[in-house]
Design an enzyme around this catalytic site. Structure first.
Site, short mmCIF file in Angstrom:
data_model
loop_
_atom_site.label_atom_id
_atom_site.label_comp_id
_atom_site.label_asym_id
_atom_site.label_seq_id
_atom_site.Cartn_x
_atom_site.Cartn_y
_atom_site.Cartn_z
N HIS A 130 -5.28 3.75 -10.55
CA HIS A 130 -5.50 2.51 -9.81
C HIS A 130 -5.26 1.30 -10.71
O HIS A 130 -4.97 0.20 -10.23
CB HIS A 130 -6.93 2.46 -9.26
N ASP A 185 0.76 7.97 -2.53
CA ASP A 185 -0.54 7.33 -2.71
C ASP A 185 -0.28 5.83 -2.54
O ASP A 185 0.85 5.39 -2.33
CB ASP A 185 -1.13 7.68 -4.08
#
EC number: 3.2.1.52
Length: 343
Positions: free
Chosen positions: A176, A248
């Site tokens: 992330h 993702d």
């Protein structure tokens, strides 16, 4: 139906979002904690989403359990994946994992949500991004727990998404925030981390797969989520996977290496993804919609849920009440266990 899954800002749709959801490239929508105030509001938001789009979208959420559970108040507190095998005997762990898969799916489908991106199939607990989201550090034990959870989801009527292919468990960096590199020999990844994916694909238990925003340096210079080697050569050809491949979230820093938002989206589709996620950046999502060539992704209709759950009826059922009690108790026991370990 198009190949783009995006998000919305708050508890209800604004005018711009209603227009965006009509775009022919949009095929899905993912919900986050910021979209949730209470169950009644959530059900109404999903109704608005259904009404705004020309075609039925795939509505998704990350409702794994443990630290990744977007909807909490009014829903069962789901245990972390690691807790099942860590503090129960094998038979109890298997039963609880299956009930967790069933209950999670039933509670989401009662909101008319199609899929939760679950289960996590990463091996081990050293990764900052994964930790207790992993069922086990032993691949076979992880596979047993995951299979139980999957059978619970399927029995309720929800499709499964295994993540993060070919395995995010060994990298300490969080994708992330940065692009993690896994420098291990390719043979180790194929014979350790990827085994769980191989076995569950052989058993036809995975309906979708989400690859990792991780660069496996001994295999390819691109993250797996944008790598034709991982998605086509390994996942499609070698493992014979015939389900849906998600990217993702392309807003994550781990995807930035692939260029602008539109370039990231095109690279992921070219590499073999069926649906790309563009979240937490409205400008980026609009850029993708403006610049991607028109493409249909009708195979995504396979992900629609097939459950018939009314929330009140579900919560009045003896199965839900027993599962709710057992899973809440496991969550509390796991918290206590972690405290004794100083975690």
């Amino acid at each position: 139906m198009g190949p783009v899954m995006l998000d919305v800002a708050s508890y209800e749709l604004d005018a711009e979002e209603r227009e965006i959801l009509k775009h022919p490239l949009v095929g899905g929508l993912i919900l986050f904690s910021r979209n949730f105030h209470d169950a009644e509001q959530l059900r109404e938001l999903v109704r608005q989403i259904r009404a705004a789009s020309h075609e039925r979208l795939v509505v998704a959420v990350d409702q794994e359990g443990g630290r990744v559970q977007r909807f909490r108040d009014g829903f069962t507190r789901l245990p972390a994946a690691q807790s099942f095998a860590a503090i129960n005997d094998a038979a109890t762990a298997a039963q609880l994992a299956q009930e967790a898969g069933w209950l999670m799916a039933a509670e989401m489908m009662a909101m008319d949500i199609d899929i939760s991106f679950a289960p996590v199939l990463d091996i081990g607990h050293v990764s900052a991004a994964i930790g207790e989201r992993s069922f086990h550090s032993d691949p076979q034990q992880a596979r047993i727990m995951a299979e139980c959870f999957i059978r619970g989801m399927h029995s309720a009527g929800m499709k499964t998404t295994g993540k993060h292919f070919p395995g995010h468990g060994a990298v300490t960096a969080d994708s992330h925030k940065e692009t993690p590199h896994d420098n291990r020999p390719l043979a180790e990844i194929l014979t350790h981390d990827m085994v769980i994916f191989r076995e569950l694909i052989q058993r036809k238990l995975l309906d979708a797969i989400m690859p990792a925003h991780v660069i496996y340096t001994e295999a390819d210079a691109r993250p797996a989520s944008g790598s034709a080697y991982w998605l086509q050569e390994i996942l499609r050809q070698e493992l014979g996977f015939e389900g849906i491949i998600f990217s993702d979230d392309l807003s994550m820093e781990g995807a930035a290496i692939m260029g602008s938002y539109a370039e990231r989206g095109q690279a992921s589709l070219d590499a073999g993804c069926d649906m790309i996620l563009v979240c937490n950046n409205r400008q980026g999502a609009v850029s993708v919609l403006d610049n991607l060539s028109p493409i249909k992704a009708d195979q995504l209709t396979r992900l629609y849920h097939s459950g018939q759950f009314d929330r009140q009826t579900l919560m009045a059922s003896s199965r839900w009440q027993q599962a709710n009690k057992a899973l809440t108790a496991l969550s509390e026991r796991w918290d206590a266990h972690k405290q004794t370990l100083g975690q």
